[in-house]
Design an enzyme around this catalytic site. Structure first.
Site, short mmCIF file in Angstrom:
data_model
loop_
_atom_site.label_atom_id
_atom_site.label_comp_id
_atom_site.label_asym_id
_atom_site.label_seq_id
_atom_site.Cartn_x
_atom_site.Cartn_y
_atom_site.Cartn_z
N CYS A 172 25.12 -8.21 8.55
CA CYS A 172 25.26 -8.08 7.34
C CYS A 172 24.25 -7.52 6.01
O CYS A 172 24.29 -7.76 5.11
CB CYS A 172 25.51 -9.57 7.25
SG CYS A 172 25.21 -10.63 8.60
N THR A 227 45.96 -24.43 14.72
CA THR A 227 46.70 -23.97 15.76
C THR A 227 45.68 -23.54 16.79
O THR A 227 45.13 -22.24 16.26
CB THR A 227 47.95 -22.99 15.85
OG1 THR A 227 48.63 -23.70 15.21
CG2 THR A 227 48.83 -22.44 16.92
N GLN A 237 23.50 -14.60 20.73
CA GLN A 237 23.11 -13.44 21.19
C GLN A 237 22.58 -13.94 22.33
O GLN A 237 22.38 -12.34 23.00
CB GLN A 237 22.01 -13.16 20.08
CG GLN A 237 22.07 -12.13 19.17
CD GLN A 237 22.82 -11.60 18.85
OE1 GLN A 237 23.05 -10.49 19.72
NE2 GLN A 237 23.33 -11.22 17.87
N ASN A 263 18.78 -12.24 16.60
CA ASN A 263 19.65 -10.76 16.29
C ASN A 263 18.57 -9.62 16.31
O ASN A 263 18.99 -8.69 16.72
CB ASN A 263 20.61 -11.59 15.71
CG ASN A 263 20.61 -12.21 14.31
OD1 ASN A 263 19.21 -12.70 14.12
ND2 ASN A 263 21.09 -11.30 13.37
N SER A 300 29.03 -17.09 20.56
CA SER A 300 30.38 -16.22 19.61
C SER A 300 30.94 -15.08 20.82
O SER A 300 30.40 -15.29 21.59
CB SER A 300 29.50 -15.71 18.83
OG SER A 300 30.56 -14.60 18.18
N ALA A 301 32.27 -14.69 20.84
CA ALA A 301 32.82 -14.20 22.41
C ALA A 301 32.42 -12.99 21.92
O ALA A 301 32.23 -12.30 23.03
CB ALA A 301 34.34 -13.55 21.79
N HIS A 302 32.55 -12.04 20.56
CA HIS A 302 31.94 -10.22 20.03
C HIS A 302 30.79 -10.07 20.86
O HIS A 302 30.86 -8.72 19.98
CB HIS A 302 32.64 -10.28 18.97
CG HIS A 302 31.94 -10.89 17.60
ND1 HIS A 302 31.12 -9.71 16.94
CD2 HIS A 302 31.98 -12.00 17.13
CE1 HIS A 302 30.27 -10.28 16.26
NE2 HIS A 302 30.74 -11.40 15.67
#
Ligand code: PLP
Length: 386
Positions: A331, A235, A180, A152, A198-200
């Site tokens: 991060c 859910t 990534q 990343n 990861s979607a984002h």
């Protein structure tokens, strides 16, 4: 207008993704487990999205477990595998590289404290682990090897196919974090027992991830419940999953449209990189000599005498000019620790702290790149002459 070059931290929601999500955010209340019409519609939408995500990595829809993030997917893979093996097997050794995502490295540290024998593979100056080093440490007692598909911070593409072959030759499982890479370069789940998404990172929403689990690979759920074929309770996040599906389809479309390796993004990245190197004497690309993601460049800035400059100040000045970049991982930005990735590549703390990551997206434009380059001479004069 901000010029956003921090797409490895997160990407903007694509308009197509937003459109796909809206009916599930504002439509009738529906739990995919409910027996009525709206429940059925939600179930169908989740199923369709699962198929779209699976198609991006050559998986079958049933092989995917939807999660709340890539970090969760990686934890589910590694703990899901090890918790099974603990009961059946005498393997006690696990391996990861020194440049994995901080949440993965924290998990390995936790496992070390719980008694697992952990090997953290070093990387060379280019950010690559050596496959012969891996072959030397993997034995019949190795339970699992984890190696990210692409880093990343530098974008460096890791030797995942070779690492998987070595792991499998010794009966060890292989996990790869493709958060990534997926959507930016072709990713095929065929080499892995577990693969994190990861979607984002691909213009989808935050708070949604997925884990590919090869059919037959050992797996015990972290969260029990009937959802996700009993592999992850809770859910389903219907709008998020639908958005992830739309983002995966869009990424596949972009790659199918004659740009499988992201050459258009790479063209702009190369223009940015060459432009910076030309305007900032002594700047160098971290990981620039090996194959990388098309969208990423990580640059180390020096003054006229080759001494590292304070990249945080450069970042702040770029930010004031409306240009968003980052120092290593999102991060670790804001903290004072130098990047663990760059120091693993042999940079000193000062050199690592003199480095900035620029990460582009399919929405980046030549005008934006030129605007960034236009700011540099004045910044150089200020930081280096100051
Ligand atoms: N893995 C890698 C390689 C990443 O770059 C990131 C994002 O920073 C993650 C995992 C974590 O992703 P998520 O925010 O979906 O947990």
């Amino acid at each position: 207008m901000t010029i956003y070059l921090d797409n490895n931290a997160t990407t903007a929601l694509a308009p197509e993704v937003r459109e796909a999500m809206l009916p599930h955010l504002f439509g009738p209340a529906a739990n995919p487990s409910s027996p009525h019409g709206p429940g059925m519609a939600a179930r169908l939408a989740v199923g369709e999205a699962r198929a779209q995500i699976a198609a991006l990595i050559g998986a079958k829809p049933a092989d995917l477990v939807m999660t709340g993030s890539a970090a969760e997917a990686t934890h589910a893979a590694i703990l899901g595998a090890l918790r099974t093996l603990e009961e059946t097997d005498h393997s006690s050794h696990i391996v990861a590289t020194a440049v994995e995502h901080p949440s993965t490295l924290a998990l390995f540290e936790d496992l070390r404290q719980q008694g697992w024998r952990v090997t953290i593979l070093p990387v060379n100056a280019d950010g690559l682990p050596s496959l012969s080093d891996l072959a030397a440490v993997v034995t019949e007692r190795t339970a699992l090897v984890s190696m990210m598909w692409a880093n990343n911070e530098t974008g460096v593409l890791m030797p995942v196919a070779g690492a998987s072959a070595i792991a499998h030759a010794h009966g060890a499982l292989f996990h790869t974090d493709a958060a990534q890479a997926a959507g930016r370069v072709p990713v095929d789940c065929g080499i892995a027992d577990y693969l994190t998404l990861s979607a984002h990172k691909m213009h989808g929403p935050k708070g949604v991830g997925a884990l590919y689990v090869r059919k037959g690979a050992p797996f015990r759920p972290l969260v029990h419940g009937h959802q996700e074929r009993r592999r992850r309770g809770g859910t389903e996040n219907v709008p998020g999953i639908v958005g992830f599906g739309a983002a995966a389809s869009l990424a596949a479309l972009w790659m199918d449209e004659g740009d499988p390796g992201g050459e258009l993004v790479a063209f702009l990245r190369d223009r940015l990189e060459a432009g910076i190197l030309a305007r900032w004497p002594g700047a160098q690309v971290n990981g620039g000599r090996v194959a990388r993601l098309p969208n990423t460049t990580n640059i180390r800035f020096a003054d006229g005498r080759g001494r590292p400059v304070d990249a945080e100040e450069l970042l702040t000045r770029l930010d004031r000019a409306g240009i968003a970049v980052s120092m290593g991982a999102a991060c670790s930005s804001g903290g004072n620790e130098p990047s663990h990735v760059l120091t693993a590549m042999g940079l000193s703390g000062a050199e690592a702290s003199a480095s900035l990551r620029f990460s582009l997206s399919r929405y980046s434009t030549a005008a934006e790149i030129d605007a960034v380059l236009g700011e540099l001479p004045a910044l150089h004069a200020r930081l280096v002459a100051a």
